[in-house]
Design a protein around this motif. Structure first.
Motif, short mmCIF file in Angstrom:
data_model
loop_
_atom_site.label_atom_id
_atom_site.label_comp_id
_atom_site.label_asym_id
_atom_site.label_seq_id
_atom_site.Cartn_x
_atom_site.Cartn_y
_atom_site.Cartn_z
N VAL A 1 -5.27 3.15 3.25
CA VAL A 1 -3.95 2.97 3.97
C VAL A 1 -2.84 3.14 2.88
O VAL A 1 -3.16 2.72 1.58
CB VAL A 1 -3.63 1.59 4.41
N ARG A 2 -2.00 4.22 2.82
CA ARG A 2 -1.06 4.47 2.04
C ARG A 2 0.29 4.23 2.48
O ARG A 2 0.75 4.41 3.73
CB ARG A 2 -0.96 5.80 1.64
N GLN A 3 1.25 3.66 1.75
CA GLN A 3 2.68 3.62 1.96
C GLN A 3 3.63 4.23 0.89
O GLN A 3 3.51 3.74 -0.26
CB GLN A 3 2.86 2.06 2.21
N SER A 4 4.05 5.32 1.28
CA SER A 4 4.90 6.05 0.39
C SER A 4 3.99 6.43 -1.08
O SER A 4 4.52 6.12 -2.18
CB SER A 4 6.10 5.41 -0.25
N ARG A 5 3.13 7.21 -0.74
CA ARG A 5 2.16 7.56 -1.70
C ARG A 5 1.22 6.63 -2.46
O ARG A 5 0.59 6.57 -3.35
CB ARG A 5 2.80 8.55 -2.64
N ARG A 6 1.66 5.15 -2.02
CA ARG A 6 0.99 4.02 -2.78
C ARG A 6 0.00 3.61 -1.98
O ARG A 6 -0.12 3.38 -0.62
CB ARG A 6 1.99 3.12 -3.12
N VAL A 7 -1.57 3.29 -2.48
CA VAL A 7 -2.38 2.83 -1.69
C VAL A 7 -2.51 1.68 -1.73
O VAL A 7 -2.35 0.49 -2.42
CB VAL A 7 -3.65 3.43 -2.54
N VAL A 8 -2.44 0.99 -0.38
CA VAL A 8 -2.34 -0.56 -0.29
C VAL A 8 -3.59 -1.06 0.32
O VAL A 8 -3.89 -2.13 0.25
CB VAL A 8 -1.17 -0.93 0.86
N TYR B 1 2.92 3.42 7.90
CA TYR B 1 2.01 3.77 6.95
C TYR B 1 1.12 5.02 7.24
O TYR B 1 0.90 5.25 8.54
CB TYR B 1 1.07 2.50 6.77
N GLU B 2 0.43 5.45 6.54
CA GLU B 2 -0.57 6.53 6.47
C GLU B 2 -1.83 6.17 6.61
O GLU B 2 -2.34 5.52 5.66
CB GLU B 2 -0.36 7.77 5.62
N VAL B 3 -2.60 6.25 7.76
CA VAL B 3 -3.99 5.86 7.66
C VAL B 3 -5.20 6.94 7.68
O VAL B 3 -5.05 7.91 8.39
CB VAL B 3 -4.18 4.88 8.98
#
Length: 965
Positions: free
Chosen positions: A676-683, A712-714
């Motif tokens: 899961v990423r949020q603005s290129r940051r892996v969360v 978020y990008e999943v």
């Protein structure tokens, strides 16, 4: 236990739907609009009609559920055949048409397909509304009355308009509407066999007061805010149709480069006519200048030739029209023919026999061409041995011939044919023909050695050669031997001067036989010489498959096969296999079988890209196989009901659901890797454990601690013995979750205009009506329907005492349905010793069903999930007496639900049905009020379900007998 089993069995009989299947065909297709609609309504057959004004923007959205996500395609199958949208399909969920035109009206279909089951199809009819400016024309007639003692003059004012919906016409004299019933001197009628909508105002035996201003006003009653339109005509005693006079003759011939002026003079007409110019064929030349009825062409060219039409219109009588045929002189392609004595079947010049020389030029005008014949530079003087034919009937029109009768040695000479326009500046054309026995010989057409078959590679150029000899040497004409095929240029025949046909960028479709033959002109007019040349276009093999994704479990054998579908030459000279670009082993050359490669055991070392290269000596083609034990990608599920949950500290959770594509095609999937990423940051990046995926079965994972309102990008990828498989990616966007109302103890008496959040179902035939004692129609049907609400409220309390009812009078018909929908409710669960269990709900209401034609009142439970399911839980039919009766229905929904009250109209008008005091509460029904039932249930049946499920009685009785056998 027996009763519980009864209802379980009954449900399985009534509603057997799939359990746990995530893959399902497209369902619940719905078309919604967001454009500039005037009205969206339902017609009598529940077809949606979208009304829009011409020039506005049409926006339709197709909302559909299905997994995998369906592909949406829009098509149009009704309306004008000239509409370009009808010829293609739009692959998008949204259809947008800017500035819609009337020809784009019709029925639009939204088709959703995901390869599972039957595609979902929904249609909507788009009705484009418009109103053109009306056109008013005047026609006059004069007739003799009583033996010509006097004449009657009758005037017809014809008003025509194009509109949708049909227009209403209003005729006015001055500012006063004309009423036929109050004026014996007028008739207003609609003529037969007219195009568009037409109304005629007839003024009989014209009177002095009839000379006035007449207005035709048309209206579509302000639909789509379309304003009325009108046209006015002033009728006087001088009103007359137009008349014209031309300044030139009807046929005008000019030299190229000259200026042309065409004047159209108006000689009669009141009101003053309007003059316009047109041309046939084609539009007016761009250089044409029009001023006050005069058309001017500067430096005319042959392309300007045509029929020029001058038309005068003043809407009185018929338009006046005059036509000028403009011909701009041109001459080209002067050819000759030498025809030996046809009576002697001769192909050469012979003394003592006849000979004919013919001359033809392509000209405009053809009949104005003047031919002059010369012999050794001197004009030919006609005699018994030299006959001049101005127009030879045996030749093409416009051909001049010179016949030499009983040819002598003195007739051997150089003859010249000169073509020209007398008095014209167009240059003359001349052709010389040398007539001697040595200079006129029959043609010989041959194909050079080795030129009978020309072989070239596709994409190269080719030259086909037919050598021609003879005096004079005629041109060579080329065509396809197959008469149904044109030449590569698109023409049916191509002329070459030297017999060489050159073709560029040759394709395999050009393969075939080409015919060459001598032309009948610029040489001897005798039997044509013919030959054929074969063109052979070679191309690389066409193979199947060009690319294939091959997946198998580890340790299994895999066979790859590359088939040759077509090739020229067809013989395969070499076939070789490569893996990841490295050669494996060569195949035996000259094989005609499909090359195959067998991988005995698929393992980590044998995964990769395999290529089969096949050559036929002309080119190389390849089959590409991507061989792997890698698992296929998961397919996200987008129709999860209410996937977002609000958490503490401004966080939210998301229910992520998916199915696995072809899970049994490869090794067993043991888990998934989720990122899961949020603005290129892996969360989040971790492996999740799941049960072994089954085809079409949904899997679920809860994402938590997502920040409101971020997206978020999943990325999700399966994990097997092979490793990580193909991944799938989707975006999760935060939106305010829908908060379902929870059932309460509140009783809805429909006293508020908002009727407690209930709504009318758009898919039914008619609506429920809110009413109380004071709002009843005093002329309503007697012997049906309640006099007051359930509490008996009458005068003095006009703000209260409402109930909902269906009106059975006209235009209602037997079987018409009206549905009233409750708000959407959430469900509750309780924790017990054995885990969570569903909470039951009690639906309580009063109903009134008095009348000899009462139909049915049904209560349905509408479940909201992957697909919307309606389940009937209560039903009552027929006359139930004059009293309000209470019904309690116990239901146990499995998810968010609505309660649907469905009223069905009976056989006639005494069939009003009413409901009042509705409540939906969590828990079992507190009080059961037995009521009469039209279906006799077995003893011991739940009392709250009396007067229900009459149509399902056979199923209930069957289950009851099974339990008591």
């Amino acid at each position: 236990l027996n009763m519980e089993l009864l209802w379980i069995l009954l449900f399985s009989v009534i509603h057997p739907y799939a359990r746990g299947q995530g893959v399902y065909a497209p369902a619940n297709a719905q078309i919604v609009h967001s454009g500039q609609a005037c009205v969206v309504k339902e017609d009598n057959i529940s077809e949606r009609i979208y009304t829009i004004r011409e020039g506005d923007t049409l926006v339709l959205q197709c909302l559909v559920k299905g997994h995998p996500r369906p592909q949406v395609r829009w098509t149009k199958t009704a309306g004008s055949a000239s509409d370009k949208f009808q010829e293609t399909s739009i692959f998008n969920e949204t259809l947008r048409i800017e500035s819609i035109q009337r020809v784009q009206g019709g029925r639009y279909y939204c088709k959703a397909d995901n390869g599972v089951g039957v595609a979902a199809i929904k249609s909507i009819r788009v009705d484009v509304q418009y109103l053109d400016k009306p056109m008013l024309t005047v026609h006059q007639t004069i007739s003799d009355v009583r033996g010509s003692y006097y004449q009657e003059k009758t005037v017809f004012l014809r008003c025509t308009v194009n509109s949708n919906p049909p227009a209403r016409f209003i005729w006015k004299r001055g500012n006063m509407p004309i009423e036929q019933s109050k004026d014996n001197g007028v008739d207003i009628y609609e003529p037969l066999y007219t195009q568009g909508e037409t109304k005629v105002l007839k003024l009989k035996n014209l009177r002095p007061q009839d000379f006035a201003n007449y207005t035709c006003q048309v209206s579509v009653r302000n639909v789509c805010d379309i304003p009325d339109s009108s046209v006015t005509f002033q009728l006087t005693n001088a009103t007359s149709p137009p008349a014209l006079r031309l300044s030139v003759n009807e046929t005008l011939v000019v030299d190229p480069g000259k200026d042309v002026t065409l004047s159209c003079e108006i000689t009669a007409g009141n009101p003053t006519p309007t003059v316009s110019w047109s041309r046939y064929p084609g539009p007016l030349p761009r250089r044409a200048q029009i001023r006050e009825g005069t058309l001017t062409l500067r430096a005319a060219t042959p392309a300007d030739s045509g029929y020029y039409n001058c038309t005068a219109v003043n809407n009185v009588g018929n338009p006046a029209k005059r036509t000028v045929n403009l011909i701009v002189r041109v001459m080209k392609n002067l050819t000759f023919q030498i025809t030996p004595d046809s009576n002697k079947d001769s192909e050469s010049i012979q003394m003592g026999r006849d000979l004919k020389l013919s001359c033809h030029v392509d000209a405009q005008p053809q009949d104005k061409v003047n031919y002059t014949w010369y012999k050794n530079g001197f004009p030919v003087v006609p005699s018994e041995s030299l006959v001049f034919l101005r127009s030879d009937p045996d030749m093409a029109p416009g051909t001049s011939s010179l016949e030499i009768i009983d040819m002598k040695f003195r007739d051997q000479a150089t003859y010249s044919c000169v073509a020209g326009f007398p008095g014209s500046s167009v240059p003359e054309l001349r052709v010389d023909i040398n007539i001697t026995q040595s200079n006129v010989t029959p043609p010989v057409l041959t194909v050079p050695p080795g030129g009978g078959v020309v072989t070239v590679l596709e994409g190269a150029w080719a030259e086909l050669v037919c050598l021609v000899d003879g005096k004079p040497r005629p041109p060579v004409l080329w065509s396809r031997a197959d008469k149904d095929l044109p030449m590569p240029s698109g023409e049916w025949m191509v002329e070459t001067r030297d017999g060489r046909l050159r073709l560029t960028n040759v394709t395999r479709d050009m393969t075939g036989s080409y015919r060459c033959q001598t032309a009948p002109y610029n040489g001897l007019n005798i039997k044509r010489r013919e030959a054929q040349v074969q063109l052979n276009v070679q191309f690389a093999p066409i193979v199947d498959p060009p690319f294939q994704d091959v997946r198998f479990p580890t340790n299994q054998a895999v066979t790859l096969r590359c088939a040759v579908m077509k090739a020229n030459p067809p013989r395969i000279t070499r076939a070789s296999w490569l893996m990841n670009g490295r050669p494996l082993r060569p195949e035996a050359p000259n094989t005609q079988d499909a090359p195959t490669l067998r991988i005995e055991r698929l393992g980590p070392a044998s995964n990769g890209t395999y290529e089969c290269r096949i050559s036929n000596g002309v080119g190389i083609s390849s089959c590409i196989f991507n061989v792997s034990a890698r698992a296929y990608n998961p397919e996200f599920y987008y129709d999860t009901p209410n996937p977002i949950r609000i958490l503490k500290d401004n966080n939210y959770s998301y229910i992520l659901q998916w199915t696995q594509k072809k899970p049994s095609a490869v090794d067993r999937i043991i888990g998934y890797w989720i990122s899961v990423r949020q603005s290129r940051r892996v969360v989040l990046s971790r492996q999740i454990e799941v049960k072994e995926p089954q085809s079409g079965v949904l899997m679920t994972y809860m994402l938590t601690d997502l920040r409101i309102p971020l997206s978020y990008e999943v990325r999700l990828a399966p994990i097997s013995m092979f490793g990580v498989g193909d991944s799938a990616t989707r975006i999760i966007q935060y939106s305010e979750p829908y908060t379902y109302p929870r059932p309460t103890d509140h009783v809805c008496g429909f006293e508020d205009e908002r009727i407690c959040g209930f709504s009318q179902d758009r898919s039914d035939v008619f609506d429920w009506t809110r009413q109380n004692y004071l709002t009843q129609n005093p002329k309503r049907t007697a012997n049906t329907g309640p006099d007051t609400d359930r509490s008996g409220t009458k005068e003095g309390m006009d703000a209260r005492g409402y109930y909902m009812y269906i009106e059975a009078s006209r235009p209602r018909a037997k079987g018409d349905m009206a549905r009233l929908l409750s708000p959407l409710y959430n469900v509750s669960t309780t924790r017990g010793p054995s885990g969570f269990s569903r909470v039951p709900y009690c639906i309580s209401f009063y109903y009134h069903m008095k009348g000899m034609h009462i139909g049915s009142l049904n209560v349905l439970l509408r479940m909201k999930g992957i697909a919307t399911v309606d389940k009937q839980v209560w039903s009552c039919s027929g006359n139930q007496g004059p009293e309000w009766r209470q019904a309690n229905v116990l239901v146990t929904p499995t998810g968010p639900f609505q309660v649907v009250f469905e009223g069905v109209r009976g056989s006639s008008y005494e069939g009003d049905i009413a409901i009042d005091d509705v409540s939906i509460t969590a828990g079992k029904c507190k009080q059961d009020s037995p009521v009469p039932n039209t279906a006799v249930l077995p003893a011991g049946a739940p009392p709250q379900h009396t007067c229900l499920l009459g149509a399902l009685l056979p199923a209930i009785l069957t289950c009851w007998r099974l339990l008591h056998r």
